[in-house]
Design an enzyme around this catalytic site. Structure first.
Site, PDB file in Angstrom:
ATOM      1  N   ALA A  52      18.499  63.625  49.349  1.00  0.00           N
ATOM      2  CA  ALA A  52      19.885  64.065  49.185  1.00  0.00           C
ATOM      3  C   ALA A  52      19.975  65.521  48.752  1.00  0.00           C
ATOM      4  O   ALA A  52      20.718  66.322  49.339  1.00  0.00           O
ATOM      5  CB  ALA A  52      20.595  63.157  48.178  1.00  0.00           C
ATOM      6  N   GLU A  53      19.229  65.877  47.714  1.00  0.00           N
ATOM      7  CA  GLU A  53      19.353  67.227  47.168  1.00  0.00           C
ATOM      8  C   GLU A  53      18.734  68.273  48.092  1.00  0.00           C
ATOM      9  O   GLU A  53      19.305  69.357  48.287  1.00  0.00           O
ATOM     10  CB  GLU A  53      18.711  67.297  45.784  1.00  0.00           C
ATOM     11  CG  GLU A  53      19.364  66.386  44.746  1.00  0.00           C
ATOM     12  CD  GLU A  53      18.833  64.957  44.786  1.00  0.00           C
ATOM     13  OE1 GLU A  53      19.251  64.161  43.930  1.00  0.00           O
ATOM     14  OE2 GLU A  53      17.999  64.641  45.654  1.00  0.00           O
ATOM     15  N   SER A  54      17.578  67.977  48.666  1.00  0.00           N
ATOM     16  CA  SER A  54      16.974  68.952  49.575  1.00  0.00           C
ATOM     17  C   SER A  54      17.794  69.096  50.853  1.00  0.00           C
ATOM     18  O   SER A  54      17.849  70.179  51.457  1.00  0.00           O
ATOM     19  CB  SER A  54      15.524  68.569  49.898  1.00  0.00           C
ATOM     20  OG  SER A  54      15.443  67.295  50.511  1.00  0.00           O
ATOM     21  N   GLY A 282      47.489  80.342  43.840  1.00  0.00           N
ATOM     22  CA  GLY A 282      48.904  80.212  43.525  1.00  0.00           C
ATOM     23  C   GLY A 282      49.125  79.552  42.183  1.00  0.00           C
ATOM     24  O   GLY A 282      48.668  80.011  41.163  1.00  0.00           O
ATOM     25  N   ASP A 283      49.838  78.418  42.200  1.00  0.00           N
ATOM     26  CA  ASP A 283      50.126  77.715  40.960  1.00  0.00           C
ATOM     27  C   ASP A 283      49.146  76.598  40.719  1.00  0.00           C
ATOM     28  O   ASP A 283      49.366  75.721  39.901  1.00  0.00           O
ATOM     29  CB  ASP A 283      51.558  77.165  40.981  1.00  0.00           C
ATOM     30  CG  ASP A 283      51.750  76.100  42.051  1.00  0.00           C
ATOM     31  OD1 ASP A 283      50.824  75.886  42.834  1.00  0.00           O
ATOM     32  OD2 ASP A 283      52.825  75.487  42.094  1.00  0.00           O
TER      33      ASP A 283
END
Length: 435
Positions: A52-54, A282-283
């Site tokens: 997952a991380e690689s 923006g807001d």
């Protein structure tokens, strides 16, 4: 020559420039079947890489970001292959530890989708080098130099020492490094089979996710892990992260971004776009047709939310076809925590294989975060990066070029809703099909 020494000599040159993203976790050699069928019947396999991380590191590197993968592999041929293959994607692998006493993990899977009845996957990761990661094996100073640290729940499931490491890295107080922690991104990635007690594993992942600043979770895995699948119920279970992304498969993604609304009505701390004044700021609200802009995000720009239980959301009517936003009733002291809630539909995709799509979405969303884009633009980049992965057999795909991705992200809602992406759509000579 020692295979570990040989591989380190072939690692990419380290420039000394701090990485944009450090991805820490397990990677394995993956064997993909050359034809459909049961594992017992498949005669041969093609070798690839998976983790997952690689995967996130490789996808971000392919998109032009400085990435570093921190992991642990064996002093064996599979460790050589992982380190070289990930490095070849442009990822800095200089922090990868080679373990002479433990092997590199591998796994085999069938061609069927993970959710299909015929899907089979066999892991050989028990006692692997990756499972030996611990709080004492990580260079914390290197992690703190990054703008983003990306983790996943898979690493936490590998061993007690890996869990202790992820706990240390997601702790809101007592960060183990010499400086303040970077923005911590956490992909829940609940895999019940990895946990001796799946219910207890779900509770652990909830604890870890509550310590992160940016969390990715699938509505289906939240239902399995925590018994809640509605995005607002998931947000109630995870009030702390500044940004929560609930992935809903083909329906798209719902993003909750937390800010503080003061007496003047402005939002602060809601996320990267607010911190930089980039398009979509923006807001503090983000519209589904948010423009695309540049502007790097300072490290730590996304502040973790403060407080205890999640406030109830009240949703305002949608305006002009744009995504509705949520507001929260004021609290004591004149400041009100407020979520902006944006649902971004996914484009229609002709799926070749679903493996790696979640990692690709995270990479696309993180890329938008690094650029200071609004929430809707970040989610659309996530969808496009996921679509690239969905239309190839393996975990990793050639990403769509940034200029073309930006043009697609900037489409109005109606045009975005007609996108139909199939195999080869990321090529420069390919036209995106519409109905």
């Amino acid at each position: 020559m020692d295979p570990c020494t040989a591989t380190l000599r072939r690692s990419p040159k380290v420039t000394g420039t701090p990485p944009d993203v450090v991805c820490l976790g397990e990677s394995m050699v993956t064997f993909l079947p050359t034809r459909p069928g049961r594992l017992a019947d498949v005669p041969s396999f093609d070798r690839a890489i998976g983790g997952a991380e690689s995967n996130v590191a490789c996808a971000l590197a392919a998109a032009g970001y400085r990435t570093k993968w921190v992991g642990r592999v064996g002093c064996d041929g599979f460790g050589d292959h992982l380190t070289e293959a990930i490095g070849a994607h442009g990822v800095d692998v200089s922090a990868v530890v080679r373990d002479p006493a433990r092997p590199t993990g591998v796994y085999f899977r069938t061609a069927a989708d993970r959710a299909a009845d015929g899907h089979e996957v066999v892991y050989y990761r028990a006692g692997s080098a990756a499972s030996a990661m611990s709080p004492g094996t990580v260079p914390y100073g290197m992690l703190a130099d990054a703008r983003v640290l990306h983790l996943s729940g898979i690493t936490a499931a590998l061993s007690d020492s890996c869990l202790a490491l992820v706990r240390a890295l997601t702790a809101r107080d007592g960060w183990p490094g010499p400086a303040g922690r970077p923005l911590v991104s956490f992909d829940v990635n609940f895999r019940p089979g990895l946990w001796p007690d799946a219910a207890a594993g779900g509770e652990v992942l909830l604890e870890l996710a509550r310590g992160a600043d940016l969390v990715f979770v699938g509505a289906d895995e939240a239902e399995t892990a925590w018994g809640v699948g509605d995005p607002h119920a998931i947000r109630a279970a995870l009030p702390e992260p500044a940004v929560l992304v609930v992935k809903r498969g083909g329906e798209g993604a719902t993003v909750f971004e937390r800010g503080i609304a003061g007496p003047g009505g402005g939002a602060a701390g809601a996320g990267a776009a607010v911190a930089t004044g980039a398009p979509g700021s923006g807001d503090g609200t983000d519209d589904a047709g948010a423009a695309v802009g540049e502007g790097p995000v300072p490290r730590g720009a996304v502040a973790p939310a403060r407080g205890g239980l999640a406030p109830r959301d009240s949703v305002a009517p949608a305006r002009g076809g744009l995504a509705p936003r949520d507001t929260v009733a004021p609290t004591r002291g004149g400041l009100a925590p407020r979520d902006t809630v944006t649902h971004v539909p996914a484009p229609r995709v002709d799926v070749v294989a679903a493996v790696g799509a979640g990692d690709a979405f995270a990479a696309g969303f993180l890329a938008g975060t690094l650029r200071g884009l609004g929430v809707a633009a970040r989610a659309r980049h996530g969808h496009l990066t996921a679509a690239a992965a969905l239309t190839v057999p393996g975990d990793l795909a050639v990403p769509v070029g940034r200029a073309r991705a930006d043009r697609l992200v900037a489409l109005d809602d109606e045009a975005w809703g007609t996108l139909h992406l199939g195999p080869g759509w990321t090529g420069d000579d390919q036209e995106v099909r519409t109905p």
